[in-house]
Design a protein around this motif. Structure first.
Motif, PDB file in Angstrom:
ATOM      1  N   LYS A 259       0.867  -1.174   0.000  1.00 59.42           N
ATOM      2  CA  LYS A 259       0.000   0.000   0.000  1.00 59.42           C
ATOM      3  C   LYS A 259       0.908   1.229   0.000  1.00 59.42           C
ATOM      4  O   LYS A 259       1.704   1.415   0.921  1.00 59.42           O
ATOM      5  CB  LYS A 259      -0.898   0.015   1.242  1.00 59.42           C
ATOM      6  CG  LYS A 259      -1.787  -1.217   1.384  1.00 59.42           C
ATOM      7  CD  LYS A 259      -2.737  -1.365   0.215  1.00 59.42           C
ATOM      8  CE  LYS A 259      -3.585  -2.614   0.305  1.00 59.42           C
ATOM      9  NZ  LYS A 259      -4.441  -2.797  -0.876  1.00 59.42           N
ATOM     10  N   LEU A 302      -8.854 -11.576  -1.726  1.00 54.32           N
ATOM     11  CA  LEU A 302      -8.844 -10.441  -2.645  1.00 54.32           C
ATOM     12  C   LEU A 302      -9.529  -9.225  -2.023  1.00 54.32           C
ATOM     13  O   LEU A 302      -9.066  -8.090  -2.176  1.00 54.32           O
ATOM     14  CB  LEU A 302      -9.521 -10.813  -3.958  1.00 54.32           C
ATOM     15  CG  LEU A 302      -8.734 -11.725  -4.903  1.00 54.32           C
ATOM     16  CD1 LEU A 302      -9.564 -12.070  -6.133  1.00 54.32           C
ATOM     17  CD2 LEU A 302      -7.414 -11.075  -5.317  1.00 54.32           C
ATOM     18  N   GLY A 303     -10.622  -9.465  -1.324  1.00 62.93           N
ATOM     19  CA  GLY A 303     -11.319  -8.366  -0.665  1.00 62.93           C
ATOM     20  C   GLY A 303     -10.448  -7.713   0.393  1.00 62.93           C
ATOM     21  O   GLY A 303     -10.408  -6.485   0.518  1.00 62.93           O
ATOM     22  N   ARG A 306      -7.650  -5.520  -1.107  1.00 62.44           N
ATOM     23  CA  ARG A 306      -8.105  -4.207  -1.570  1.00 62.44           C
ATOM     24  C   ARG A 306      -8.166  -3.212  -0.412  1.00 62.44           C
ATOM     25  O   ARG A 306      -7.801  -2.043  -0.577  1.00 62.44           O
ATOM     26  CB  ARG A 306      -9.463  -4.323  -2.253  1.00 62.44           C
ATOM     27  CG  ARG A 306      -9.390  -4.866  -3.684  1.00 62.44           C
ATOM     28  CD  ARG A 306     -10.695  -4.649  -4.423  1.00 62.44           C
ATOM     29  NE  ARG A 306     -11.773  -5.450  -3.863  1.00 62.44           N
ATOM     30  CZ  ARG A 306     -12.085  -6.670  -4.264  1.00 62.44           C
ATOM     31  NH1 ARG A 306     -11.401  -7.242  -5.238  1.00 62.44           N
ATOM     32  NH2 ARG A 306     -13.080  -7.340  -3.705  1.00 62.44           N
ATOM     33  N   LYS A 307      -8.636  -3.648   0.739  1.00 56.37           N
ATOM     34  CA  LYS A 307      -8.785  -2.734   1.878  1.00 56.37           C
ATOM     35  C   LYS A 307      -8.641  -3.525   3.177  1.00 56.37           C
ATOM     36  O   LYS A 307      -9.625  -4.013   3.740  1.00 56.37           O
ATOM     37  CB  LYS A 307     -10.152  -2.054   1.829  1.00 56.37           C
ATOM     38  CG  LYS A 307     -10.290  -0.864   2.770  1.00 56.37           C
ATOM     39  CD  LYS A 307      -9.495   0.346   2.303  1.00 56.37           C
ATOM     40  CE  LYS A 307      -9.826   1.587   3.122  1.00 56.37           C
ATOM     41  NZ  LYS A 307      -9.064   2.776   2.694  1.00 56.37           N
ATOM     42  N   TYR A 349      -6.955   2.723   7.608  1.00 59.65           N
ATOM     43  CA  TYR A 349      -7.229   1.291   7.783  1.00 59.65           C
ATOM     44  C   TYR A 349      -7.730   0.934   9.182  1.00 59.65           C
ATOM     45  O   TYR A 349      -8.006  -0.227   9.448  1.00 59.65           O
ATOM     46  CB  TYR A 349      -5.962   0.479   7.477  1.00 59.65           C
ATOM     47  CG  TYR A 349      -5.430   0.735   6.087  1.00 59.65           C
ATOM     48  CD1 TYR A 349      -6.060   0.191   4.963  1.00 59.65           C
ATOM     49  CD2 TYR A 349      -4.325   1.545   5.877  1.00 59.65           C
ATOM     50  CE1 TYR A 349      -5.591   0.438   3.684  1.00 59.65           C
ATOM     51  CE2 TYR A 349      -3.844   1.802   4.607  1.00 59.65           C
ATOM     52  CZ  TYR A 349      -4.475   1.253   3.517  1.00 59.65           C
ATOM     53  OH  TYR A 349      -4.023   1.510   2.251  1.00 59.65           O
TER      54      TYR A 349
END
Length: 391
Positions: A259, A302-303, A306-307, A349
């Motif tokens: 990130k 994958l989810g 992303r975040k 986050y």
């Protein structure tokens, strides 16, 4: 290589893809016994022991072994020689005659001693007079045996081992060569006033720029980071420089979990002089999917990628060019990067904690920074050594 039997114990070398899978699966079976173990992706573990997929094998000679008792697998170990390590000064921990062992698991002390003896014998036959480990396989992967911190789960890319392994190594005659620390940090609370003043002073300095990694220039950026790393760590105990193949491999593997607002490059007069790498703790999602991508684990992974909301953060690597080390600027840049990443991790986050490390026990500069921001040691790893002629 000839099989070696001790009472009803047989230790056999691992040959071929099928046997390597058995080697990996045996380690996974041992790991499942630990209450705070985090299941890792099997495909990633297979890749690490595959000569065709791990560039470490490009500068290393590796032998894997499985121990059997009455035909049942009861332990495993690697014995390996990193030829780049042989070129380093002995005072930096490696050097001529130094071989390594890793991927250590054993059912009991008898099996442990048989495996360690086998690794020592193999290294001695290869001309090595000293064994160092556990290091699985590269010093940049999982160095050391966990001797403190079994009461909580490891973060991403950190080893996790039962406490009794250390006593078995010591009863075999291995002695401590180096201790590594990780530091736990509450990132919700602001840093002490002293650190805030140092950061504020740096932010007013027009010569200094702390910027996020530019993902559009990823290949260039990762080379900048690894150039600084190779320079900054070149005098450290156990340092082995990254090869071109390893740089390319690391760039490809790490990109999905990077990130940009958590990974910083510090510039002085528009020249990169320092960096800090931070990884969201993927172990948290691996727990939820039990380390399995199929049938639906990949969707959750994958989810999360992303975040990664609420994720803990690990600082595996940071460095300042050698010419600036032991200066006020070096610590100022470190505090500035840590503070900016702390702000981003909590704001973007919802993160609450971070882990810094590992840090060598004699790295006074990094230990001082860790203590100044009020972090505390939460895990300790030990790398052991022994002369192969003593086995």
């Amino acid at each position: 290589m000839r099989q070696v039997s001790q009472s009803n114990i047989v230790i056999a070398p691992v040959k071929g893809k099928k046997r390597r899978a058995e080697f990996v699966d045996l380690g996974r079976q041992f790991a499942l016994r630990e209450p705070h173990y985090v299941p890792q992706l099997r495909s990633e573990q297979l890749e690490l022991v595959d000569p065709d997929n791990n560039p470490f094998f490009g500068h290393a000679t590796v032998e894997l072994f499985i121990a059997f008792r009455d035909g049942h697998p009861v332990g495993r170990i690697s014995a390996h020689i990193d030829h780049l390590a042989l070129e380093l000064p002995r005072e930096q921990g490696m050097g001529p005659g130094t071989g390594m062992f890793g991927y250590f698991d054993a059912e009991d002390e008898e099996i442990a001693h048989a495996l360690l003896s086998k690794a020592s014998q193999w290294l001695r036959n290869e001309g090595m007079n000293r064994m160092l480990g556990p290091i699985s396989l590269s010093i940049w992967e999982e160095p050391g045996l966990l001797v403190r911190g079994q009461d909580h789960s490891p973060m991403i890319m950190m080893g996790h081992h039962p406490a009794h392994y250390g006593s078995w190594m010591e009863s075999f005659g291995l002695e401590e060569a180096k201790r590594l620390y990780t530091y736990d940090l509450n990132i919700v609370q602001e840093f002490p006033k002293l650190v805030q003043r140092i950061v504020a002073s740096g932010e007013r300095n027009e010569r200094i720029l702390i910027r996020p990694i530019d993902m559009k220039q990823w290949d260039t950026e990762i080379r900048t980071v690894l150039h600084i790393l190779n320079d900054a760590w070149s005098d450290n105990w156990g340092f082995i420089p990254f090869t071109e193949a390893e740089i390319a491999h690391a760039a490809k593997k790490m990109k999905p979990i990077i990130k940009p607002n958590l990974n910083m490059i510090a510039e002085l007069d528009r020249t990169p002089v320092a960096f800090m790498m931070v990884l969201p703790d993927m172990n948290e999602v691996l727990k939820r999917i039990d380390g399995k991508l199929f049938p639906f684990g990949w969707i959750k992974l994958l989810g999360w990628l992303r975040k990664p909301m609420g994720a803990g953060m690990r600082v595996p690597l940071m460095g300042v060019l050698k010419e600036f080390q032991n200066s006020r600027l070096a610590s100022q840049l470190a505090f500035m990067m840590i503070e900016l990443i702390r702000r981003n991790a909590t704001a973007d986050y919802g993160s609450e904690r971070a882990e810094i490390g590992w840090i060598l026990d004699d790295n006074k500069g990094m230990k001082a920074i860790a203590e100044t921001i009020q972090s505390s040691i939460n895990r300790e790893y030990v790398i052991y050594e022994k002369a192969t002629s003593e086995s």
